[in-house]
Design an enzyme around this catalytic site. Structure first.
Site, PDB file in Angstrom:
ATOM      1  N   VAL A  34       1.030  -1.279   0.107  1.00  0.00           N
ATOM      2  CA  VAL A  34      -0.064   0.002  -0.018  1.00  0.00           C
ATOM      3  C   VAL A  34       1.000   1.126  -0.085  1.00  0.00           C
ATOM      4  O   VAL A  34       1.633   1.475   0.839  1.00  0.00           O
ATOM      5  CB  VAL A  34      -0.810   0.146   1.321  1.00  0.00           C
ATOM      6  CG1 VAL A  34      -1.540   1.266   1.382  1.00  0.00           C
ATOM      7  CG2 VAL A  34      -1.807  -1.132   1.231  1.00  0.00           C
ATOM      8  N   PRO A  35       0.950   1.961  -1.068  1.00  0.00           N
ATOM      9  CA  PRO A  35       1.832   3.052  -1.278  1.00  0.00           C
ATOM     10  C   PRO A  35       1.390   4.531  -0.667  1.00  0.00           C
ATOM     11  O   PRO A  35       1.080   5.531  -1.061  1.00  0.00           O
ATOM     12  CB  PRO A  35       1.644   3.370  -2.754  1.00  0.00           C
ATOM     13  CG  PRO A  35       0.420   3.062  -3.082  1.00  0.00           C
ATOM     14  CD  PRO A  35       0.245   1.702  -2.267  1.00  0.00           C
ATOM     15  N   CYS A  36       1.510   4.506   0.978  1.00  0.00           N
ATOM     16  CA  CYS A  36       1.279   5.241   1.707  1.00  0.00           C
ATOM     17  C   CYS A  36       1.982   6.640   1.467  1.00  0.00           C
ATOM     18  O   CYS A  36       1.430   7.677   1.852  1.00  0.00           O
ATOM     19  CB  CYS A  36       1.215   4.843   3.136  1.00  0.00           C
ATOM     20  SG  CYS A  36       2.971   4.345   3.738  1.00  0.00           S
ATOM     21  N   TRP A  37       2.896   6.563   0.871  1.00  0.00           N
ATOM     22  CA  TRP A  37       3.959   7.721   0.473  1.00  0.00           C
ATOM     23  C   TRP A  37       3.285   8.482  -0.636  1.00  0.00           C
ATOM     24  O   TRP A  37       3.592   9.933  -0.566  1.00  0.00           O
ATOM     25  CB  TRP A  37       5.173   7.148   0.169  1.00  0.00           C
ATOM     26  CG  TRP A  37       5.250   6.408  -1.099  1.00  0.00           C
ATOM     27  CD1 TRP A  37       5.337   6.779  -2.366  1.00  0.00           C
ATOM     28  CD2 TRP A  37       5.343   5.026  -1.267  1.00  0.00           C
ATOM     29  NE1 TRP A  37       5.212   5.916  -3.245  1.00  0.00           N
ATOM     30  CE2 TRP A  37       5.348   4.703  -2.449  1.00  0.00           C
ATOM     31  CE3 TRP A  37       5.471   4.029  -0.085  1.00  0.00           C
ATOM     32  CZ2 TRP A  37       5.529   3.233  -2.817  1.00  0.00           C
ATOM     33  CZ3 TRP A  37       5.391   2.696  -0.445  1.00  0.00           C
ATOM     34  CH2 TRP A  37       5.444   2.327  -1.940  1.00  0.00           C
TER      35      TRP A  37
END
Length: 116
Positions: free
Chosen positions: A70-73
């Site tokens: 999950v690309p939270c950035w």
DNA sequence: CCCGTGACCGACT
DNA sequence: CAGTCGGCCACGG
């Protein structure tokens, strides 16, 4: 279910089956974010039908159990800045930049092109 | 169920 | 344009 085996949206749901509903919604939306795009905490809140819950979204992403699946950035503050611990923030900034997103003064240059 | 805790936001000075 | 301020809210203890 191991993180290495999470490769589809269904896998994500399976992995998060015991997580709170709100958190699951946040991770699911973030999971769908395209490479090279970013979104604000407030927008994510709206997308999951919880306008105003920007802080809660931030708290949730802070404990992202599916990194880097999950690309939270790709989720940043409304002004394009990166919150949280300075170290971690720098790391996320680097990732966003490596995806081709323009950075100025440590913040994402917000415009309709990069905004998800 | 009340309370503290934040990777926040928008309006206003 | 840089601060400040009040409001917001899920989550865990």
């Amino acid at each position: 279910m191991r993180i290495e085996d999470v490769k589809t949206e269904q896998d994500v749901k399976e992995f998060l089956k015991d997580s709170p509903k709100f958190a699951t919604a946040v991770y699911l939306v973030t999971y769908k974010m395209p490479y090279g795009k970013v979104c604000t905490y407030g927008r994510v809140a709206k997308l999951i039908g919880k306008p105003g819950a920007s802080r809660a979204v931030a708290n949730t992403l802070h404990n992202n159990p599916l990194f880097p699946v999950v690309p939270c950035w790709r989720v940043v503050k409304a002004d394009g800045g990166f919150g949280g611990d300075p170290k971690a923030a720098a790391g996320r900034r680097g990732r966003v930049q490596s995806e081709g997103v323009r950075i100025r003064d440590g913040k994402v240059v917000m415009n309709s092109d990069v905004l998800y």
